[in-house]
Design an enzyme around this catalytic site. Structure first.
Site, short mmCIF file in Angstrom:
data_model
loop_
_atom_site.label_atom_id
_atom_site.label_comp_id
_atom_site.label_asym_id
_atom_site.label_seq_id
_atom_site.Cartn_x
_atom_site.Cartn_y
_atom_site.Cartn_z
N ASP A 67 0.81 -1.22 0.00
CA ASP A 67 0.00 0.00 0.00
C ASP A 67 0.84 1.27 0.00
O ASP A 67 2.06 1.21 0.18
CB ASP A 67 -0.96 -0.01 1.21
CG ASP A 67 -0.24 -0.37 2.51
OD1 ASP A 67 0.99 -0.33 2.54
OD2 ASP A 67 -0.92 -0.70 3.49
N ASP A 136 -7.08 -1.84 14.13
CA ASP A 136 -8.48 -2.18 13.84
C ASP A 136 -8.60 -3.51 13.09
O ASP A 136 -9.66 -3.84 12.58
CB ASP A 136 -9.16 -1.05 13.04
CG ASP A 136 -8.51 -0.82 11.67
OD1 ASP A 136 -7.58 -1.56 11.31
OD2 ASP A 136 -8.94 0.11 10.96
N HIS A 138 -6.89 -4.36 10.35
CA HIS A 138 -6.70 -4.31 8.90
C HIS A 138 -5.41 -4.98 8.44
O HIS A 138 -4.43 -5.06 9.17
CB HIS A 138 -6.80 -2.88 8.36
CG HIS A 138 -5.66 -1.96 8.70
ND1 HIS A 138 -5.83 -0.63 8.97
CD2 HIS A 138 -4.33 -2.18 8.78
CE1 HIS A 138 -4.67 -0.06 9.20
NE2 HIS A 138 -3.74 -0.99 9.10
N GLU A 143 -9.61 -1.54 5.48
CA GLU A 143 -10.28 -1.13 6.71
C GLU A 143 -11.54 -1.95 6.95
O GLU A 143 -12.01 -2.66 6.03
CB GLU A 143 -10.61 0.37 6.60
CG GLU A 143 -9.38 1.25 6.47
CD GLU A 143 -8.52 1.31 7.73
OE1 GLU A 143 -8.44 0.31 8.47
OE2 GLU A 143 -7.93 2.37 7.99
C1 GLP Z 1 -0.28 0.55 8.47
C2 GLP Z 1 -0.04 -0.33 7.26
C3 GLP Z 1 -0.21 -1.81 7.59
C4 GLP Z 1 0.53 -2.15 8.86
C5 GLP Z 1 -0.06 -1.33 9.99
C6 GLP Z 1 0.53 -1.67 11.34
O1 GLP Z 1 -1.60 0.88 8.64
N1 GLP Z 1 -0.90 0.00 6.18
O2 GLP Z 1 0.25 -2.59 6.50
O3 GLP Z 1 0.41 -3.52 9.13
O4 GLP Z 1 0.21 0.03 9.69
O5 GLP Z 1 1.67 -0.93 11.62
P1 GLP Z 1 2.63 -1.15 12.85
O6 GLP Z 1 3.49 -2.32 12.48
O7 GLP Z 1 3.43 0.11 12.93
O8 GLP Z 1 1.79 -1.41 14.04
#
Ligand code: GLP
Length: 263
Positions: A67, A136, A138, A143
Site C-alpha cells: 500500500d 483495527d 486491517h 479497513e
Molecule cells: C499501516 C499499514 C499496515 C501495517 C499497519 C501496522 O496501517 N498499512 O500494512 O500492518 O500500519 O503498523 P505497525 O506495524 O506500525 O503497528
C-alpha cells in the site's frame, strides 16, 4: 494457520526473516509482497544482515508493496516508498526495476490500481506476502468492512488508523485520509502468507483475528480461509490467545510429522 509464538520482538524478527529467507533460497525469482509499519523493521534488519553476512541473494526477487498513502510522492519522507528504501531496499541487492510500490501521487488512482494488479499477474502472482496488522484488524489498508473479494483500489482510512499512524507525521491533520492498497482478494491470492505482530497493543486484535469469527469487520480474519498462512507473534501480542499451549505444542512437535511426510 500456523501460530508461532516467540519470546520478544527480536526473536519475532529473526523467525520471520528465516521464513522469508527460506522462500528466497527455495525460489530465486520469488515474488515477494511486503508491508510497512514499525513491526517489520526488525525483520528487514535481519534480512539485510542475512544478505551481508550470508549472501542471501535478492537479485532475481520481485517485490510488490501492499500500500501507499494517496497524495504522497515517492520521495516524501512519510511515504511507504521512502520507508521501504530506508529500511530494506538500499541494504540488499534487489534490482530497482523489480520493485513495485503503489504510486501515491498518481493522476489516476483507478487506472494505476488496475495496472498494479496486472503487474502482479504478469509475474505469475505473489509467492509470499508479508503482512502486519493494524489496530483495527486491517491488513494493508483494508479497513473494517472491506470485501474479501476486493482488489487493489483506493480506500478511505478509518479513524483509528489515522490516530495510530499520526505518530509518523508532525500532526494528525497531516495524515492522508486515503490510500492505495492491495485488496483482501489480492492478498488472499498469494500462495503463502506471513503475518507478524508484536507488543501488548496488538494482543486484543490478535486474539480476535486468530480465534474469533471470520468477518470483514476485521479483515485479517480472512487469513483463516487461506491454505498456507503463518503467523509469528511475540509473547505480548500472543498474551490473550486462549489456545496458546496448543500452538506451542504443535510448534514443538511438528517435526515428527514433517519427517514422516519427508518435507
Ligand atoms: C499501516 C499499514 C499496515 C501495517 C499497519 C501496522 O496501517 N498499512 O500494512 O500492518 O500500519 O503498523 P505497525 O506495524 O506500525 O503497528
Amino acid at each position: 494457520m500456523e501460530i508461532i509464538i516467540t519470546p520478544d520482538y527480536e526473536a519475532m524478527s529473526k523467525m520471520s526473516a528465516v521464513v522469508i529467507a527460506r522462500e528466497v533460497k527455495r525460489k530465486h525469482d520469488l515474488v515477494l509482497g511486503l508491508a510497512t509499519g514499525d513491526t517489520p523493521i526488525g525483520t528487514y534488519r535481519e534480512l539485510a544482515k542475512l544478505h551481508k553476512e550470508e549472501g542471501l541473494d535478492f537479485s532475481k526477487v520481485t517485490i510488490f508493496n501492499l500500500d501507499e498513502y494517496l497524495g504522497l510522492a515517492p520521495l516524501n519522507k512519510n511515504s511507504y516508498n521512502y520507508f521501504m528504501w530506508e529500511n530494506l531496499f538500499k541494504h540488499v541487492n534487489v534490482s530497482q526495476h523489480k520493485i513495485f510500490v503503489p504510486q501515491g501521487n498518481t493522476d489516476d488512482p483507478e487506472e494505476f490500481s488496475e495496472w498494479y494488479e496486472k503487474q502482479i499477474l504478469n509475474v505469475g502472482g505473489i509467492d509470499l506476502q508479508v503482512l502486519g496488522i493494524g489496530g483495527d484488524g486491517h491488513i494493508g489498508f483494508n479497513e473494517p468492512g472491506s470485501s474479501f473479494a476486493s482488489r487493489t483500489r483506493v480506500k478511505g482510512l478509518y479513524e483509528q488508523t489515522i490516530k495510530d499512524n499520526a505518530r509518523f507525521f508532525d500532526k494528525e491533520e497531516d495524515v492522508p485520509r486515503f490510500a492505495i492498497t492491495m485488496g483482501v482478494g489480492t492478498i488472499m491470492d498469494a500462495k503463502k502468507i506471513l503475518l507478524i505482530a508484536s507488543g501488548e497493543g496488538k494482543a486484543d486484535v490478535c486474539k480476535e483475528f486468530i480465534e474469533g469469527p471470520v468477518t470483514s469487520q476485521i479483515t485479517a480474519t480472512a487469513l483463516q480461509l487461506h491454505s498456507y498462512a503463518i503467523v509469528v507473534l511475540d509473547e505480548k501480542a500472543a498474551s490473550k490467545l486462549e489456545r496458546k499451549e496448543y500452538y506451542n505444542w504443535v510448534r514443538d512437535n511438528k517435526h515428527v510429522v514433517e519427517k514422516r511426510i519427508g518435507r
